[in-house]
Design an enzyme around this catalytic site. Structure first.
Site, PDB file in Angstrom:
ATOM      1  N   ARG A   1      57.171  27.360  45.702  1.00  0.00           N
ATOM      2  CA  ARG A   1      58.158  28.383  46.095  1.00  0.00           C
ATOM      3  C   ARG A   1      59.019  27.939  47.272  1.00  0.00           C
ATOM      4  NH1 ARG A   1      58.556  33.756  44.748  1.00  0.00           N
ATOM      5  NH2 ARG A   1      57.947  32.906  42.709  1.00  0.00           N
TER       6      ARG A   1
ATOM      7  N   ASP B   1      50.396  35.384  38.226  1.00  0.00           N
ATOM      8  CA  ASP B   1      49.199  34.928  38.943  1.00  0.00           C
ATOM      9  C   ASP B   1      47.923  34.945  38.104  1.00  0.00           C
ATOM     10  OD1 ASP B   1      50.248  34.191  41.404  1.00  0.00           O
ATOM     11  OD2 ASP B   1      50.273  36.254  42.140  1.00  0.00           O
TER      12      ASP B   1
ATOM     13  N   HIS C   1      62.116  33.278  42.392  1.00  0.00           N
ATOM     14  CA  HIS C   1      61.999  34.628  41.843  1.00  0.00           C
ATOM     15  C   HIS C   1      62.842  35.635  42.602  1.00  0.00           C
ATOM     16  CE1 HIS C   1      59.576  37.524  39.318  1.00  0.00           C
ATOM     17  NE2 HIS C   1      59.815  36.508  38.511  1.00  0.00           N
TER      18      HIS C   1
ATOM     19  N   HIS D   1      51.079  39.804  46.802  1.00  0.00           N
ATOM     20  CA  HIS D   1      52.120  38.828  46.427  1.00  0.00           C
ATOM     21  C   HIS D   1      51.383  37.549  45.996  1.00  0.00           C
ATOM     22  CE1 HIS D   1      55.940  36.898  46.242  1.00  0.00           C
ATOM     23  NE2 HIS D   1      56.243  36.793  47.517  1.00  0.00           N
TER      24      HIS D   1
ATOM     25  N   LYS E   1      43.202  48.249  43.158  1.00  0.00           N
ATOM     26  CA  LYS E   1      44.223  47.438  42.482  1.00  0.00           C
ATOM     27  C   LYS E   1      43.526  46.303  41.734  1.00  0.00           C
ATOM     28  CE  LYS E   1      48.406  48.991  43.414  1.00  0.00           C
ATOM     29  NZ  LYS E   1      49.229  48.738  44.585  1.00  0.00           N
ATOM     30  N   ILE E   2      43.986  46.023  40.523  1.00  0.00           N
ATOM     31  CA  ILE E   2      43.449  44.893  39.763  1.00  0.00           C
ATOM     32  C   ILE E   2      44.407  43.722  39.976  1.00  0.00           C
ATOM     33  CG2 ILE E   2      42.611  44.116  37.517  1.00  0.00           C
ATOM     34  CD1 ILE E   2      41.230  46.705  38.175  1.00  0.00           C
ATOM     35  N   MET E   3      43.920  42.712  40.657  1.00  0.00           N
ATOM     36  CA  MET E   3      44.810  41.623  41.072  1.00  0.00           C
ATOM     37  C   MET E   3      45.273  40.772  39.891  1.00  0.00           C
ATOM     38  SD  MET E   3      45.391  42.188  44.000  1.00  0.00           S
ATOM     39  CE  MET E   3      44.794  43.346  45.192  1.00  0.00           C
TER      40      MET E   3
ATOM     41  N   HIS F   1      53.840  44.542  38.189  1.00  0.00           N
ATOM     42  CA  HIS F   1      54.961  43.847  38.833  1.00  0.00           C
ATOM     43  C   HIS F   1      55.978  44.847  39.353  1.00  0.00           C
ATOM     44  CE1 HIS F   1      58.154  40.928  39.538  1.00  0.00           C
ATOM     45  NE2 HIS F   1      57.159  40.064  39.627  1.00  0.00           N
TER      46      HIS F   1
ATOM     47  N   PHE G   1      47.802  41.823  37.990  1.00  0.00           N
ATOM     48  CA  PHE G   1      48.413  42.742  37.024  1.00  0.00           C
ATOM     49  C   PHE G   1      49.518  43.562  37.679  1.00  0.00           C
ATOM     50  CE2 PHE G   1      44.524  41.702  34.959  1.00  0.00           C
ATOM     51  CZ  PHE G   1      44.853  41.705  33.615  1.00  0.00           C
TER      52      PHE G   1
ATOM     53  N   ARG H   1      56.433  34.453  32.621  1.00  0.00           N
ATOM     54  CA  ARG H   1      55.652  33.280  33.022  1.00  0.00           C
ATOM     55  C   ARG H   1      54.239  33.334  32.473  1.00  0.00           C
ATOM     56  NH1 ARG H   1      57.108  34.350  39.237  1.00  0.00           N
ATOM     57  NH2 ARG H   1      56.489  36.403  38.480  1.00  0.00           N
TER      58      ARG H   1
HETATM   59  C1  ACO Z   1      53.767  36.217  42.056  1.00  0.00           C
HETATM   60  C2  ACO Z   1      53.610  37.635  42.451  1.00  0.00           C
HETATM   61  O1  ACO Z   1      53.734  37.967  43.608  1.00  0.00           O
HETATM   62  S1  ACO Z   1      53.311  38.773  41.225  1.00  0.00           S
HETATM   63  C3  ACO Z   1      52.497  40.137  42.013  1.00  0.00           C
HETATM   64  C4  ACO Z   1      51.127  39.728  42.441  1.00  0.00           C
HETATM   65  N1  ACO Z   1      50.374  40.889  42.954  1.00  0.00           N
HETATM   66  C5  ACO Z   1      49.340  41.416  42.287  1.00  0.00           C
HETATM   67  O2  ACO Z   1      48.941  40.979  41.214  1.00  0.00           O
HETATM   68  C6  ACO Z   1      48.658  42.561  42.978  1.00  0.00           C
HETATM   69  C7  ACO Z   1      48.354  43.696  41.994  1.00  0.00           C
HETATM   70  N2  ACO Z   1      49.561  44.389  41.613  1.00  0.00           N
HETATM   71  C8  ACO Z   1      50.123  45.309  42.433  1.00  0.00           C
HETATM   72  O3  ACO Z   1      49.593  45.650  43.498  1.00  0.00           O
HETATM   73  C9  ACO Z   1      51.453  45.912  42.024  1.00  0.00           C
HETATM   74  O4  ACO Z   1      51.581  45.934  40.620  1.00  0.00           O
HETATM   75  C10 ACO Z   1      52.640  45.188  42.661  1.00  0.00           C
HETATM   76  C11 ACO Z   1      52.465  45.061  44.174  1.00  0.00           C
HETATM   77  C12 ACO Z   1      52.812  43.799  42.070  1.00  0.00           C
HETATM   78  C13 ACO Z   1      53.910  45.992  42.356  1.00  0.00           C
HETATM   79  O5  ACO Z   1      53.793  47.199  43.029  1.00  0.00           O
HETATM   80  P1  ACO Z   1      54.710  48.462  42.633  1.00  0.00           P
HETATM   81  O6  ACO Z   1      56.103  48.009  42.439  1.00  0.00           O
HETATM   82  O7  ACO Z   1      54.444  49.516  43.644  1.00  0.00           O
HETATM   83  O8  ACO Z   1      54.080  48.855  41.219  1.00  0.00           O
HETATM   84  P2  ACO Z   1      54.506  50.022  40.214  1.00  0.00           P
HETATM   85  O9  ACO Z   1      55.556  50.894  40.819  1.00  0.00           O
HETATM   86  O10 ACO Z   1      54.780  49.411  38.903  1.00  0.00           O
HETATM   87  O11 ACO Z   1      53.154  50.868  40.114  1.00  0.00           O
HETATM   88  C14 ACO Z   1      53.057  51.941  39.202  1.00  0.00           C
HETATM   89  C15 ACO Z   1      51.664  52.508  39.231  1.00  0.00           C
HETATM   90  O12 ACO Z   1      50.756  51.555  38.695  1.00  0.00           O
HETATM   91  C16 ACO Z   1      49.727  51.276  39.610  1.00  0.00           C
HETATM   92  N3  ACO Z   1      49.448  49.849  39.588  1.00  0.00           N
HETATM   93  C17 ACO Z   1      50.364  48.869  39.636  1.00  0.00           C
HETATM   94  N4  ACO Z   1      49.743  47.677  39.612  1.00  0.00           N
HETATM   95  C18 ACO Z   1      48.428  47.942  39.534  1.00  0.00           C
HETATM   96  C19 ACO Z   1      47.291  47.113  39.482  1.00  0.00           C
HETATM   97  N5  ACO Z   1      47.408  45.790  39.530  1.00  0.00           N
HETATM   98  N6  ACO Z   1      46.081  47.687  39.417  1.00  0.00           N
HETATM   99  C20 ACO Z   1      45.963  49.023  39.398  1.00  0.00           C
HETATM  100  N7  ACO Z   1      47.004  49.863  39.432  1.00  0.00           N
HETATM  101  C21 ACO Z   1      48.224  49.314  39.518  1.00  0.00           C
HETATM  102  C22 ACO Z   1      50.307  51.658  40.970  1.00  0.00           C
HETATM  103  O13 ACO Z   1      49.284  51.936  41.902  1.00  0.00           O
HETATM  104  C23 ACO Z   1      51.137  52.855  40.618  1.00  0.00           C
HETATM  105  O14 ACO Z   1      50.303  53.976  40.493  1.00  0.00           O
HETATM  106  P3  ACO Z   1      50.697  55.377  41.185  1.00  0.00           P
HETATM  107  O15 ACO Z   1      51.990  55.768  40.528  1.00  0.00           O
HETATM  108  O16 ACO Z   1      49.529  56.245  40.859  1.00  0.00           O
HETATM  109  O17 ACO Z   1      50.865  55.085  42.648  1.00  0.00           O
HETATM  110  O1  OAA Z   2      59.201  39.048  42.350  1.00  0.00           O
HETATM  111  C1  OAA Z   2      58.204  39.521  42.903  1.00  0.00           C
HETATM  112  O2  OAA Z   2      58.190  40.638  43.482  1.00  0.00           O
HETATM  113  C2  OAA Z   2      56.929  38.789  42.912  1.00  0.00           C
HETATM  114  C3  OAA Z   2      56.896  37.607  42.001  1.00  0.00           C
HETATM  115  O3  OAA Z   2      56.624  37.719  40.832  1.00  0.00           O
HETATM  116  C4  OAA Z   2      57.234  36.308  42.546  1.00  0.00           C
HETATM  117  O4  OAA Z   2      57.620  36.221  43.722  1.00  0.00           O
HETATM  118  O5  OAA Z   2      57.125  35.313  41.812  1.00  0.00           O
END
Ligand code: ACO
Ligand code: OAA
Length: 374
Positions: free
Chosen positions: A336, A311, A186, A221, A254-256, A260, A258, A269
């Site tokens: 990964r 995820d 990724h 992540h 944060k809702i895990m 990106h 959700f 995916r």
């Molecule tokens: C395989 C992977 O690694 S995929 C990612 C896995 N991680 C998760 O699922 C954790 C939950 N998600 C998140 O914390 C985030 O969406 C991240 C870390 C993936 C991306 O973070 P960012 O790039 O900062 O997100 P983005 O800029 O799109 O956020 C926009 C707004 O939506 C909110 N937001 C984004 N994701 C979420 C969420 N899952 N739940 C609640 N609010 C959210 C942010 O807090 C932000 O609000 P704000 O403007 O009031 O601060």
């Molecule tokens: O690209 C990202 O920031 C996180 C992700 O979805 C991954 O690593 O698969």
């Protein structure tokens, strides 16, 4: 509290280098590995073919794939000294910490002496990771010293057999294969970037991968698949899920699973693993967790325009296959690793030490007051 704006807002939108390995969200949503669409790979390839592609730039032909699988199968067993270390790690340790230690310790026993050994080191880790995870898990939880070698010729099937001690079904083998393909690569995500920064200092493969495991561990992540499972298991029905999620959003939690950092509309995916989760729910004989997951997806889209990332439906899919929640993120590591190692090789190929600058926002210059006067 760190001010988001002053902290550089996560370097979002800035290019940190070039890669031939992957494109993420180029047209708002797509994902390609070395030019191949991830859906095409998930439908028509195996994880070993994808690993070969990432390490060599081309898909293998039949003879190359057969030789590659044979090579990986021959490298699955763990050295006795590593087994002894794994036996010492307590059962309540998080398996991601076990993976980190296992990777690092294998690097002590079989170091990458120079970069001509980089493919060897990457393939050794690819072959050994399922055994590191399952040997520790079965020993610490069931008191069983498993045989780290199986007759399963795919990495996904091998993992399931190590974990369960029995031959997996064809369907479960295929789901593991698809899952490992989806998680393989990724671009410059946090863990891969960690690996590349480490590689840019001309460090060894094991150090790069150990660091990347540490980055993947966090719930923002890779740790999100486990965190998503913990969350959906608390919801008693689709209606309850919506009520509880409303409360979480109200409390700014944060809702895990959700959202990106790069995709804006959807994670390509998700649709693939979601379809498998549905299939597995029916096989499992109880679709309630799948129904709850769908309710979460609908609610988050309707209220926040946030979509499921890779995820979210992995959580229910793994659960329906009887995989313990604690092992969800370590499976991500087994996959990964291929992307990480490919990026380490790419970084080494055209290296300059990665060293960005910071905008200074601290005190003006000042002099030290003698300690007796402070
Ligand atoms: C395989 C992977 O690694 S995929 C990612 C896995 N991680 C998760 O699922 C954790 C939950 N998600 C998140 O914390 C985030 O969406 C991240 C870390 C993936 C991306 O973070 P960012 O790039 O900062 O997100 P983005 O800029 O799109 O956020 C926009 C707004 O939506 C909110 N937001 C984004 N994701 C979420 C969420 N899952 N739940 C609640 N609010 C959210 C942010 O807090 C932000 O609000 P704000 O403007 O009031 O601060
Ligand atoms: O690209 C990202 O920031 C996180 C992700 O979805 C991954 O690593 O698969």
């Amino acid at each position: 509290m760190v001010d988001k704006k002053l902290s550089g807002a996560g370097l979002r939108g800035q290019s940190a280098g070039e890669t031939k390995l992957c494109t993420v969200g180029k047209s708002g949503s797509g994902l390609t590995y070395c030019g191949y669409d991830v859906k095409d790979l998930a439908d028509n390839a195996t994880f070993e073919e994808v690993a070969y592609l990432l390490f060599n730039g081309e898909l293998p032909n039949e003879a190359q794939l057969a030789a590659y699988k044979k090579q990986l199968m021959a490298q699955r067993d763990l050295p006795q000294a590593l087994k002894q270390v794994l036996q010492l790690i307590p059962a309540d340790t998080h398996p991601m910490d076990v993976m980190r230690t296992g990777c690092s310790f294998l690097g002590n026993l079989e170091p990458e002496v120079d970069f001509t050994q980089q493919h060897q080191a990457a393939n050794r880790l690819l072959a050994a990771f399922p055994a590191i995870m399952c040997y520790w898990y079965r020993y610490s939880h069931d008191g069983v010293e498993i045989d780290c070698v199986t007759d399963e010729d795919s990495i996904g099937g091998h993992f399931l057999k190590l974990l369960r001690g029995e031959t997996p079904s064809e369907q479960h083998r295929r789901v593991m294969d698809v899952s490992l393909i989806l998680y393989a690569e990724h671009e410059f995500n946090a863990s891969t970037f960690t690996a590349r920064v480490c590689a840019s200092t001309l460090s060894d493969m094991y150090s790069c991968i150990t660091g990347a495991i540490g980055s993947l561990r966090g719930p923002l992540h890779g740790g999100a698949n486990e965190a998503a499972m913990d969350m959906i298991q608390k919801f008693t029905s689709p209606e309850d899920a919506k009520i509880q999620m409303a409360g979480m959003l109200e409390r700014k939690e944060k809702i895990m699973g959700f959202g990106h950092a790069i995709y804006r509309e959807s994670d390509p995916r998700n649709v693939i693993i979601k379809a498998w989760s549905e299939k597995l729910a029916h096989e499992f004989g109880d679709t309630s967790l799948y129904d709850i997951s769908v309710a979460c997806e609908e609610y988050m889209w309707d209220t926040k325009k946030l979509f499921c990332n890779a995820d979210f439906f992995h959580a229910s899919a793994y659960h329906f296959m009887g995989i313990p929640t604690k092992l969800f993120t370590p499976i991500f590591v087994c996959s990964r690793l291929t992307g990480w190692a490919a990026h380490v090789m790419e970084q080494r190929n055209n290296n300059r030490i990665i060293r960005p600058s910071a905008d200074y926002v601290g005190s003006e210059p000042r002099v030290v007051t003698p300690i007796s006067q402070r």
